[in-house]
Design a protein around this motif. Sequence first.
Motif, PDB file in Angstrom:
ATOM      1  N   HIS A 173       0.866  -1.183   0.000  1.00  0.00           N
ATOM      2  CA  HIS A 173       0.000   0.000   0.000  1.00  0.00           C
ATOM      3  C   HIS A 173       0.904   1.235   0.000  1.00  0.00           C
ATOM      4  O   HIS A 173       2.130   1.120   0.056  1.00  0.00           O
ATOM      5  CB  HIS A 173      -0.903   0.002   1.262  1.00  0.00           C
ATOM      6  CG  HIS A 173      -0.125   0.083   2.518  1.00  0.00           C
ATOM      7  ND1 HIS A 173       0.399  -1.053   3.150  1.00  0.00           N
ATOM      8  CD2 HIS A 173       0.292   1.152   3.251  1.00  0.00           C
ATOM      9  CE1 HIS A 173       1.071  -0.675   4.225  1.00  0.00           C
ATOM     10  NE2 HIS A 173       1.037   0.654   4.299  1.00  0.00           N
ATOM     11  N   HIS A 187       1.313   5.699   1.197  1.00  0.00           N
ATOM     12  CA  HIS A 187       0.898   6.871   1.983  1.00  0.00           C
ATOM     13  C   HIS A 187       1.277   8.088   1.143  1.00  0.00           C
ATOM     14  O   HIS A 187       2.339   8.083   0.490  1.00  0.00           O
ATOM     15  CB  HIS A 187       1.642   6.923   3.329  1.00  0.00           C
ATOM     16  CG  HIS A 187       1.434   5.691   4.164  1.00  0.00           C
ATOM     17  ND1 HIS A 187       0.506   5.613   5.176  1.00  0.00           N
ATOM     18  CD2 HIS A 187       2.031   4.468   4.106  1.00  0.00           C
ATOM     19  CE1 HIS A 187       0.551   4.411   5.732  1.00  0.00           C
ATOM     20  NE2 HIS A 187       1.468   3.686   5.102  1.00  0.00           N
ATOM     21  N   GLU A 211       5.899   8.886   5.190  1.00  0.00           N
ATOM     22  CA  GLU A 211       5.841   8.683   6.653  1.00  0.00           C
ATOM     23  C   GLU A 211       7.249   8.823   7.232  1.00  0.00           C
ATOM     24  O   GLU A 211       7.462   9.552   8.196  1.00  0.00           O
ATOM     25  CB  GLU A 211       5.277   7.287   6.949  1.00  0.00           C
ATOM     26  CG  GLU A 211       3.832   7.138   6.471  1.00  0.00           C
ATOM     27  CD  GLU A 211       3.035   6.194   7.321  1.00  0.00           C
ATOM     28  OE1 GLU A 211       3.407   5.002   7.415  1.00  0.00           O
ATOM     29  OE2 GLU A 211       2.037   6.624   7.915  1.00  0.00           O
ATOM     30  N   HIS A 271       4.781   0.856   0.974  1.00  0.00           N
ATOM     31  CA  HIS A 271       5.095  -0.154   1.993  1.00  0.00           C
ATOM     32  C   HIS A 271       4.717  -1.549   1.487  1.00  0.00           C
ATOM     33  O   HIS A 271       3.551  -1.808   1.161  1.00  0.00           O
ATOM     34  CB  HIS A 271       4.311   0.143   3.281  1.00  0.00           C
ATOM     35  CG  HIS A 271       4.816   1.351   4.002  1.00  0.00           C
ATOM     36  ND1 HIS A 271       4.047   2.076   4.897  1.00  0.00           N
ATOM     37  CD2 HIS A 271       6.012   1.981   3.951  1.00  0.00           C
ATOM     38  CE1 HIS A 271       4.763   3.084   5.372  1.00  0.00           C
ATOM     39  NE2 HIS A 271       5.950   3.060   4.814  1.00  0.00           N
ATOM     40  N   THR A 327       2.267   1.736  11.342  1.00  0.00           N
ATOM     41  CA  THR A 327       2.003   3.182  11.454  1.00  0.00           C
ATOM     42  C   THR A 327       0.502   3.470  11.448  1.00  0.00           C
ATOM     43  O   THR A 327       0.096   4.633  11.432  1.00  0.00           O
ATOM     44  CB  THR A 327       2.655   3.948  10.295  1.00  0.00           C
ATOM     45  OG1 THR A 327       2.020   3.551   9.061  1.00  0.00           O
ATOM     46  CG2 THR A 327       4.151   3.678  10.226  1.00  0.00           C
TER      47      THR A 327
HETATM   48 ZN   LIG Z   1       2.097   1.860   5.467  1.00  0.00          ZN
END
Ligand SMILES: [Zn+2]
Length: 262
Positions: free
Chosen positions: A93, A95, A105, A118, A199
Motif C-alpha cells: 500500500h 501513503h 511517513e 510499503h 504506522t
Molecule cells: Zn504503510
Amino acid sequence: ACSSKYVLSQMHPMWQGPLAVPGGDRQSPIDITVRKSVFDSELKPLVTNYDPNTCQQIWNNGYSFLVEYDDTTDKSTLKGGPLKDSFRLCQFHFHWGECNAWGSEHTVDRRLYPAELHLVHWNSDKYSLFEEAVMEDNGLAVIGVFLKVGKRHEGLQKLVDALPAIRHKGSVVEFNRFDPACLLPINTDDYWTYHGSLTTPPLTESVSWIIMKQHIEVSHDQLAVFRSLLFTSAEEEAQKSMVNNFRVQQALCGRTVRSSFT
Ligand SMILES: [Zn+2]
Ligand SMILES: COc1ccc(N2C[C@H](O)c3cc(S(N)(=O)=O)sc3S2(=O)=O)cc1
C-alpha cells in the motif's frame, strides 16, 4: 514520549482520539538522521522472490488502498537483508499527501517525499498466520520505498488504472498478475533498517523496517489519481478525499538505525 505509557494522542485525519499503545518505545515512522545511522557489514542484500500470480485483489480499506497477495504458500517471499527468517508478502500500500510537498511517513534528514510505498511481509518460519505474526516482536518486515515526482512509472500504471473502481472505503476489485518487484528501485542493496511498529492501528511493535535509500519516480498525474480516492464509503454523506494518510513521526527512544552501506 518514550517513557510515557501512551503515545501522544494522534489527532490525525486517519483516525480520531488518543491511541494507547502499551510501552510505545519503538513506534514508527521516524526521521532517519543519516550521520547517526551505523553501518553494519553483517547486513546482507535483500532477496525478493515475488510471484505475480499470487496477486489477488486491490481494495480501499479507509486508510490507503491495498494490493493483497495470496500468502497461504511460500510463493512470494522476502529473505536476506537484516532478516534471519523467510517472510511472506501479504500486501502493499502507499501513503501520500494532498500536494507533492509532503506525504511520506519516514523522512531522511527531515526530507519529506510526496509518497511512500510499503510492502508488508510476515515471518512464515515462526508463525503460521499473518494474524499471529502481526502481534509478535519479529513478526513483520516492511520494505519502505520513497516516491518522487518525475517520469511516468510504466509498471504503476496498471495499478493507477484500477483505482477509480475502488474510490470508496470498502470497495474491492479483482487484481491479478501484478509483479511488485517492478516498484522496487534499481538498487535494493542500499537501505536503512530499524525496529519499529505499524504506522496505523493497532500500531503493534512487530516491524523490522527496511527503508530503501534509492527512490522510484512516478508522474504528477499518477499521484493525482491516488488523491482521487476517498476515506469515506459510498453511503456516507460528506465525501473526504484520501490524502495526508501518514502518521506523525515518533521519537527514536534511543534506537539505532543501521545502514547496509557506507
Ligand atoms: Zn504503510
Ligand atoms: C491485527 O490486525 C491487523 C493488523 C494490521 C493490519 N494491517 C493493515 C494496516 O493498515 C497496516 C499498516 C501497515 S504499515 N503502514 O506498513 O505500518 S502494515 C498493515 S497490516 O497489513 O499489517 C491488519 C489487521
